[in-house]
Design an enzyme around this catalytic site. Sequence first.
Site, PDB file in Angstrom:
ATOM      1  CE  LYS A  22      -1.959  -0.477   3.880  1.00 14.75           C
ATOM      2  NZ  LYS A  22      -1.723  -1.770   4.402  1.00 14.75           N
ATOM      3  NE  ARG A  97      -4.108  -0.393  10.534  1.00 16.57           N
ATOM      4  CZ  ARG A  97      -2.959  -0.011   9.947  1.00 16.57           C
ATOM      5  NH1 ARG A  97      -2.967   1.069   9.316  1.00 16.57           N
ATOM      6  NH2 ARG A  97      -1.981  -0.749   9.828  1.00 16.57           N
ATOM      7  NE  ARG A 136       7.380  -2.796   5.479  1.00 18.76           N
ATOM      8  CZ  ARG A 136       5.879  -2.690   5.864  1.00 18.76           C
ATOM      9  NH1 ARG A 136       5.522  -2.007   5.046  1.00 18.76           N
ATOM     10  NH2 ARG A 136       5.629  -3.100   6.936  1.00 18.76           N
ATOM     11  NE  ARG A 142       7.569  -0.972   9.382  1.00 17.59           N
ATOM     12  CZ  ARG A 142       6.475  -0.852   8.942  1.00 17.59           C
ATOM     13  NH1 ARG A 142       6.205  -0.287   7.772  1.00 17.59           N
ATOM     14  NH2 ARG A 142       5.469  -1.191   9.557  1.00 17.59           N
ATOM     15  NE  ARG A 153       2.113  -4.552  11.123  1.00 19.84           N
ATOM     16  CZ  ARG A 153       3.608  -4.633  10.928  1.00 19.84           C
ATOM     17  NH1 ARG A 153       4.092  -4.730  12.179  1.00 19.84           N
ATOM     18  NH2 ARG A 153       4.316  -4.822   9.981  1.00 19.84           N
TER      19      ARG A 153
END
Length: 206
Positions: A22, A97, A136, A142, A153
């Site tokens: 996204k 969300r 990622r 991260r 998640r």
Amino acid sequence: MSAAETRLSPRLLIVGPPGAGKGTQAVAIAESLGIPAISTGDIFRANVKNETELGLKVKAILDAGDYVPDSLTNELISDRLSQADASEGFLLDGYPRTLQQVQFLDEHLAAQGQSLTTVVQLVAERDEIVERLRRRAVDQGRSDDTEDAIRHRQDVYLRETAPLIDSYRDRGILVEVDGLGSIDEVAGRIESALAARGFTSVASAS
Ligand code: ADP
């Protein structure tokens, strides 16, 4: 009549499971349409990094992969949407969300005689997504991308966020786009889907 006069204000939302790409697509679409890409995840992470008051409040929540309380998130987004650059359109990424956020956003926009125009849903397989997120995590370092947090998640997304997509489908503003393939392939699909709804890039509209 000029293209600018006929152009609808794009008030868009991109949804899809964490890791469906996204963020990357949001930045590209927003640039092409000349509107800001507004990512609540990016805003929260920037606050954590800069150790702001908000950042200190939400760091543990982000690291656990849970949702920040609606009250904080709604306040953040109403401030951001009130800024001048969002007056002629925007692309939301990562918000709303929860159903409560959907309702808040509807009311916030309605108060200004506005509404969401199109919701782009990126559809992607769970296995592909987990693999992308692992990559990622390595690339971007991260701290919220541990494997447990990734799985958590996904679960939170399925439980909390997937149901609200139905409410956009019922309004007839949902467009589903296959999120598998290269970044360019997916971008091309989104561009066609948006063009079919009257949203063309700033460059081609002028
Ligand atoms: P991802 O797409 O990997 O889930 P995001 O960058 O969209 O990541 O969000 C990262 C984190 O920021 C979320 O896990 C959550 O803790 C918080 N967050 C972002 N947007 C929202 C939101 N709309 N409501 C609640 N929490 C949010």
